[in-house]
Design a protein around this motif. Sequence first.
Motif, PDB file in Angstrom:
ATOM      1  N   LYS A 113      -5.204   9.903   6.762  1.00 53.25           N
ATOM      2  CA  LYS A 113      -4.369   9.596   5.598  1.00 53.25           C
ATOM      3  C   LYS A 113      -5.076   8.657   4.637  1.00 53.25           C
ATOM      4  O   LYS A 113      -5.927   7.872   5.023  1.00 53.25           O
ATOM      5  CB  LYS A 113      -3.049   8.970   6.051  1.00 53.25           C
ATOM      6  N   TYR A 114      -4.672   8.761   3.377  1.00 48.10           N
ATOM      7  CA  TYR A 114      -5.161   7.852   2.333  1.00 48.10           C
ATOM      8  C   TYR A 114      -4.043   6.903   1.948  1.00 48.10           C
ATOM      9  O   TYR A 114      -2.888   7.308   1.845  1.00 48.10           O
ATOM     10  CB  TYR A 114      -5.558   8.635   1.079  1.00 48.10           C
ATOM     11  N   ARG A 115      -4.394   5.649   1.713  1.00 49.65           N
ATOM     12  CA  ARG A 115      -3.450   4.659   1.205  1.00 49.65           C
ATOM     13  C   ARG A 115      -4.088   3.977   0.002  1.00 49.65           C
ATOM     14  O   ARG A 115      -5.265   3.628   0.006  1.00 49.65           O
ATOM     15  CB  ARG A 115      -3.118   3.593   2.255  1.00 49.65           C
ATOM     16  N   ALA A 158       0.866  -1.185   0.000  1.00 47.25           N
ATOM     17  CA  ALA A 158       0.000   0.000   0.000  1.00 47.25           C
ATOM     18  C   ALA A 158       0.901   1.233   0.000  1.00 47.25           C
ATOM     19  O   ALA A 158       1.955   1.242   0.648  1.00 47.25           O
ATOM     20  CB  ALA A 158      -0.909   0.005   1.216  1.00 47.25           C
ATOM     21  N   ILE A 159       0.486   2.251  -0.741  1.00 49.52           N
ATOM     22  CA  ILE A 159       1.309   3.454  -0.882  1.00 49.52           C
ATOM     23  C   ILE A 159       0.481   4.693  -0.569  1.00 49.52           C
ATOM     24  O   ILE A 159      -0.747   4.664  -0.579  1.00 49.52           O
ATOM     25  CB  ILE A 159       1.902   3.565  -2.302  1.00 49.52           C
ATOM     26  N   ASP A 160       1.182   5.788  -0.302  1.00 50.66           N
ATOM     27  CA  ASP A 160       0.491   7.031  -0.032  1.00 50.66           C
ATOM     28  C   ASP A 160      -0.127   7.582  -1.322  1.00 50.66           C
ATOM     29  O   ASP A 160       0.261   7.204  -2.424  1.00 50.66           O
ATOM     30  CB  ASP A 160       1.445   8.051   0.600  1.00 50.66           C
ATOM     31  N   ARG A 220      -8.957   4.774   3.669  1.00 51.37           N
ATOM     32  CA  ARG A 220      -8.829   5.955   4.524  1.00 51.37           C
ATOM     33  C   ARG A 220      -8.411   5.454   5.897  1.00 51.37           C
ATOM     34  O   ARG A 220      -9.140   4.717   6.553  1.00 51.37           O
ATOM     35  CB  ARG A 220     -10.169   6.693   4.585  1.00 51.37           C
ATOM     36  N   VAL A 228      -8.897   2.927  -2.616  1.00 51.81           N
ATOM     37  CA  VAL A 228      -8.206   3.806  -1.672  1.00 51.81           C
ATOM     38  C   VAL A 228      -8.736   3.509  -0.271  1.00 51.81           C
ATOM     39  O   VAL A 228      -9.945   3.415  -0.061  1.00 51.81           O
ATOM     40  CB  VAL A 228      -8.453   5.299  -2.015  1.00 51.81           C
ATOM     41  N   THR A 270      -1.488  -1.151  -3.877  1.00 53.09           N
ATOM     42  CA  THR A 270      -0.574  -1.200  -5.017  1.00 53.09           C
ATOM     43  C   THR A 270      -1.042  -2.183  -6.082  1.00 53.09           C
ATOM     44  O   THR A 270      -0.940  -1.898  -7.280  1.00 53.09           O
ATOM     45  CB  THR A 270       0.850  -1.543  -4.545  1.00 53.09           C
TER      46      THR A 270
END
Length: 87
Positions: A60-62, A24-26, A56, A54, A65
Amino acid sequence: MRTGDISATAQGMGRAELLRLPAAIDLDTANRAIGLGRSKGYELARLGAYPCRVLRLGRKYRVITADLLRLLGIDAAFGEGSAADAA
């Protein structure tokens, strides 16, 4: 910072760089991979209209990938395309 450095960070990501991403990425990294600006990416995520899944997490959102790679047509098992393309 030199001009060449700025343009390199503003461009999208190459296949090899995409395949090295964690699970998982920003949202900023996902925006860069897709070619979205920061404001538009956050707007889409907030509206639930981002082109891939996405999460939450607090404030922050992740981005998942695997979903991002699928959206971009990259199969992590073969690097790009489908198994038929690799044969």
